[in-house]
Design an enzyme around this catalytic site. Sequence first.
Site, short mmCIF file in Angstrom:
data_model
loop_
_atom_site.label_atom_id
_atom_site.label_comp_id
_atom_site.label_asym_id
_atom_site.label_seq_id
_atom_site.Cartn_x
_atom_site.Cartn_y
_atom_site.Cartn_z
N LYS A 66 39.72 -72.87 -6.16
CA LYS A 66 38.49 -73.66 -6.11
C LYS A 66 38.41 -74.59 -4.88
O LYS A 66 37.32 -74.87 -4.41
CB LYS A 66 38.35 -74.50 -7.38
CG LYS A 66 37.96 -73.68 -8.59
CD LYS A 66 37.66 -74.55 -9.79
CE LYS A 66 37.34 -73.70 -10.99
NZ LYS A 66 36.84 -74.47 -12.12
N ASP A 102 30.54 -76.74 -12.42
CA ASP A 102 31.41 -77.21 -13.53
C ASP A 102 30.95 -78.57 -14.05
O ASP A 102 30.77 -78.77 -15.25
CB ASP A 102 32.86 -77.32 -13.06
CG ASP A 102 33.54 -75.96 -12.92
OD1 ASP A 102 33.18 -75.03 -13.66
OD2 ASP A 102 34.44 -75.85 -12.08
#
Length: 282
Positions: A66, A102
């Site tokens: 990420k 997210d």
Amino acid sequence: MKQLFGVIGDPIAHSMSPAMHNAAFKEAGIDAYYHPFHVKPEDLEEAVKGMKAIGVQGFNVTIPHKTSIIPLLDSIDPLAEAIGAVNTVVRVENRWVGFNTDGEGYVRALKEQCKEYLQNEPILIIGAGGAARGIYCTLAAHKVKQIDLCNRTVEKAQKLANDCPYETVTNVMNLQEAEKRLKDYSIIIQTTSIGMSPKTDESPLKIDELQPNTIVSDIVYNPIQTKFLLKAKQQGAIIQNGMKMFVYQGALAFEKWTGIFPDTHKMEQLVYQQLGGTYVNR
Ligand code: ATR
């Protein structure tokens, strides 16, 4: 021609994203396929280039890529840059653009299930890792006025507060201090992996001081109810597991790729089935 999407990670075999996205494509009548790609850290650069070359239209990024993917993309959305992590990549005119859904997924889930107006609620976040970073920055970007942080390593929480470019008031404390101050918060968010399967007997802190009707949220969704959430429920808290966050981050990624926001209830039902649980539409 069928469009290709996917998720890259290491490991990736147990990802529930393929089932969720493939069902959403079918539902939307889009001729597309979403594949789990096992990409090791040393192969990340080549994988990102290769996906562009073979015409992949977009992909999700999961652990451990990420953050390391950021320099490999052509541009980054400001919120993803602030968080320092990308979980969704969109192909825009042959360029890879990175986003983070997210934190936004979490905030949408919280608003849907618990509180439409979050700005004035005093919030406590437990943890200061990647997940905490996404949630903290997104809540601050949503103009939540007070977001306190507690963590085993206080310096890490302080660094998170300092790094975030969005304005908010934050007190930083250790876990023992937080245990004594739980009654000061109307929302408590557990962002660590403590309590996740298979170590389901662990809990990040004691919650004896918790007030009834506090919203207690845990980003873990396997098990569906962590020990922490179970204890909170026993004390009269309103609880939320991490399932909706997972589903909403996926739904927001799907929307970025297709322009269509999918049916999150259907997605949630599917993930519960995959986990072998029962879905309750609240
Ligand atoms: P993620 O990216 O999934 O959030 P991470 O960056 O490794 O994972 O962060 C994990 C978080 O869980 C951190 O807040 C970590 O606390 P430290 O910063 O002190 O390491 C917390 N954590 C992990 N194991 C813990 C434990 N046994 N007790 C207390 N906190 C723990």
